[in-house]
Design an enzyme around this catalytic site. Structure first.
Site, PDB file in Angstrom:
ATOM      1  N   ASP A   1       0.834  -1.195   0.000  1.00  0.00           N
ATOM      2  CA  ASP A   1       0.000   0.000   0.000  1.00  0.00           C
ATOM      3  C   ASP A   1       0.874   1.252   0.000  1.00  0.00           C
ATOM      4  O   ASP A   1       1.730   1.433   0.877  1.00  0.00           O
ATOM      5  CB  ASP A   1      -0.900  -0.022   1.242  1.00  0.00           C
TER       6      ASP A   1
ATOM      7  N   GLU B   1       1.436  -0.535  -5.146  1.00  0.00           N
ATOM      8  CA  GLU B   1       0.232   0.263  -5.357  1.00  0.00           C
ATOM      9  C   GLU B   1       0.649   1.730  -5.271  1.00  0.00           C
ATOM     10  O   GLU B   1       0.521   2.377  -4.234  1.00  0.00           O
ATOM     11  CB  GLU B   1      -0.832  -0.085  -4.309  1.00  0.00           C
TER      12      GLU B   1
END
Length: 698
Positions: free
Chosen positions: A384, A413
């Site tokens: 993330d 990401e």
């Protein structure tokens, strides 16, 4: 160090060799270099490569496939996970030098007296080759050398046996004045690092029961989520990505649609990690126990699914780290800990880590957490927001993990600036999210994909039409045709793609004024009636299953470097192909970007990119409809967004696989009687044409 021959512009090399280039097991990796020499003697080049075990593989001969440019090419195929090393070597090739001189002199009509020295030199080269060729071929070489020294033979018969050895001495050359270039690294991952199909769902929503007036909400569990696994597998996905499964903080917990006030039944965002029950090495008690998670991983594996975990390096205000290691966070002027912000967005339920306060302590803890999950059987992490953490940290962590378990993969990401996304790929991230979602015209998509192919040595794209955070305008307003269009583009342009649950149900209602889902699953339980939608024909699942079946069955779609675009005279359409030279497998796709109106177009195919000649006719079979058509270089297509917004063609006419290496320039024909017309033996090129050759006269 002084080198006899210049060796320049070697590829694949990332950041001048600072980081390893990337490949996967079984992939044909192109290696190229620029090498040249003085004068007219022949130069040879080859690749020397060593596996992760340190053992040398047979060297690979390089070919000059760009005449006059001194550019040499070869392909290597790594067969094991780990770090490989390759080097380009250049050498004087006495056989090719002799072959070029003799064929020119014979063509000029020179006789035995003129060629006396050449014949003797040829015999010397062949005698030097006796120890290099396989034992079964040595007699041929010995006979050819003897023929060159036989004054009683006609000239043509003295020369012909030596010229017929061109192929053998290409594969087993006499190498003199060998010059060795720099060593470069190549990190080789397992095939899933390049070719994968991802599906994301929230386990807590699968089997969940929303709150009612009479009963509180009931979270789904790993046990109830197992019931969804066959449906995911039936669509052809092979990676199942789970958002964070850890305890969720209660302090500053967000309510529905990211509201600042949470009600008693609000479950909070999984990315607000940490509570009294534990941190990122713990499992949310509502989902089950560690044993339940292991059972879930095993059940997924039985369905052909590999579970990927989220790695989010942040903390909720009640995460144990906040009290145990307050130095890991940023303290503001008023004494409070800074929460995450991306103006105008605020994440009061998340504290970002400050990697500069105690870098050694933070590194040690995160490595421990990652290796904990590796020990539980996790080999894929979706990371993330990696662009908000130090890049040297990621470089350190990824390679620390790969020393323990080389098979572990990391998906970045990172929806951020291009240089940062590319930089994350260079330092070790296996795959990356991309700007695919926001490339909404054929021209934009073609330009962006060309950029990604150019970066294939270090950055592997993963195309997602949607995520829990992103519901693009194209899906909000394009209706079911746009869901098909974006799925075709994502699945068949990139070797790796994925969707977030609900895509197959055409979920498209956005929070007003935002590219985000209304009633976002990040903040609430969202059970779905999968079976009912399928029974009523309100599901895209069968179409997605076809796309993933086509991907699986066609080796050409397993690669990125082979993506080629073809001209089409309608800007609403995009035409591309992928061709696998080893199997001859070819896929041609024509896709509309218009979800509302019928579009016509005339394509002009780059036939050599398909492994075909310009004049060839061939049969294409549409994998979406079952129809077949006779095609050539120019073809007309009609795409109806409601009936068929794309053609996905496989070339059905048997096409002989192209050789892994393109042939070099042919040898000139001779006019001397009895000398074979094809002096190259059909397998080895002559040296590149010199500048004073007639072909340069223009």
């Amino acid at each position: 160090m002084t080198r006899r021959f210049p060796i320049e512009d070697v590829s694949p090399v990332v950041s001048c060799g600072r980081y390893p280039a990337k490949a996967v097991v079984g992939e044909l990796v192109p290696v190229s270099a620029r090498a040249y020499r003085e004068g007219h003697d022949a130069l040879g080049c080859n690749v020397v490569w060593l596996g992760p075990d340190g053992a040398a593989r047979p060297f690979t001969r390089m070919r000059p496939v760009e005449p006059g440019q001194d550019r040499w090419h070869a392909t290597i195929r790594p067969d094991a996970v780990g770090e490989w090393v390759f080097t380009v070597e250049a050498f004087h090739d006495p056989y090719l030098t002799w072959q070029n001189a003799v064929t020119k002199k014979l063509a000029a009509g020179q006789g035995p007296e003129d060629l006396a020295n050449d014949l003797a030199e040829g015999a010397r080269v062949l005698e030097a080759a006796l120890d290099l060729v396989p034992a079964a071929e040595r007699e041929r070489v010995r006979v050819a050398a003897k023929a060159l020294r036989d004054d009683d033979r006609p000239l043509a018969r003295r020369v012909a046996p030596a010229l017929e050895l061109a192929g053998l001495l290409w594969d087993h050359p006499v190498r003199e004045l060998v010059t060795t270039g720099e060593e470069y690294r190549l990190w080789v991952d397992r095939p899933r690092a390049l070719f994968s199909a991802w599906y994301e769902f929230f386990p807590r929503s699968e089997g969940a029961v929303p709150a009612t007036v009479d009963a509180p909400a009931q979270s789904g569990t790993f046990g109830t989520a197992m019931e969804r696994l066959p449906g995911v597998a039936a669509m052809g996905f092979d990676v199942l990505y789970l958002p964070p499964i850890h305890p969720i903080g209660r302090i500053n917990r967000k309510g529905r649609n990211n509201s600042l006030t949470a009600g008693p039944d609000d479950v909070g965002s999984p990315w607000a990690i940490g509570a009294a029950e534990g941190g990122p090495d713990a499992i949310h008690p509502d989902l089950g126990t560690p044993e339940d998670f292991r059972d879930f991983i095993a059940a997924a594996a039985e369905q052909g699914l590999e579970v990927a975990m989220d790695l989010a390096l942040q903390a909720a205000p009640d995460h144990p780290w906040v009290t145990e290691h307050p130095e890991w966070f940023t303290t503001r002027a008023d004494g409070t800990i800074a929460y995450a912000e991306n103006p105008p967005k605020k994440y009061q339920d998340i504290y970002p880590l400050n990697f500069d306060n105690d870098p050694e302590g933070i590194r040690a803890e995160i490595l421990r957490v990652v290796l904990h999950w590796v020990g539980e059987g996790i080999r894929i992490f979706r990371v993330d927001n990696p662009h908000t953490k130090p890049f040297d940290f990621w470089h350190w962590l990824i390679w620390q993990v790969k020393q323990v378990e080389p098979d572990v993969l990391f998906l970045a990401e990172a929806f951020t600036r291009p240089a940062i996304m590319h930089g994350l790929g260079k330092i070790g991230f296996t795959q990356s999210y991309t700007y695919f979602t926001w490339r909404t015209s054929a021209a934009e998509m073609r330009e962006y994909c060309a950029e990604l192919v150019a970066a294939a040595d270090y950055m592997r794209p993963n195309f997602w039409p949607n995520t829990p955070d992103i519901l693009p305008e194209s899906l909000q307003h394009g209706g079911p045709p746009m869901f098909k269009i974006r799925a075709v583009l994502a699945a068949l342009l990139s070797p790796s793609w994925g969707i977030y649950a609900g895509y197959e149900l055409f979920e498209h209602v956005a929070r007003p004024g935002a590219e985000e889902y209304l009633d976002n699953e990040k903040y609430e339980l969202r059970p779905r009636d999968w079976a009912g939608a399928q029974a009523q024909g309100r599901s895209l699942a069968p179409f997605i299953a076809i796309l993933n079946r086509v991907r699986r069955d066609n080796p050409a779609l397993h690669r990125l470097r082979n993506l080629r675009f073809h001209d089409i005279d309608n800007p609403a359409l995009l035409c591309w192909s992928k061709h696998d030279p080893e199997t001859g497998n070819t896929v041609i796709v024509v896709c509309s970007f218009d979800p509302h109106t019928v579009q016509w177009g005339n394509s002009t195919l780059d036939m050599p990119a398909l492994g075909l000649d310009w004049h060839d006719r061939f049969t294409v079979h549409d994998e979406l409809t079952g129809a077949s058509y006779d095609w050539g270089q120019r073809n007309a297509v009609r795409l109806d967004p409601y009936l068929q917004p794309a053609h996905v063609f496989t070339v059905r006419r048997p096409v002989p696989p192209a050789a892994p290496e393109p042939p070099g320039p042919p040898s000139p024909d001779l006019t001397v009687e009895d000398v074979p017309a094809d002096l190259s033996g059909g397998t080895a090129p002559t040296a590149p044409a010199e500048k004073d050759d007639a072909r340069w006269s223009s």
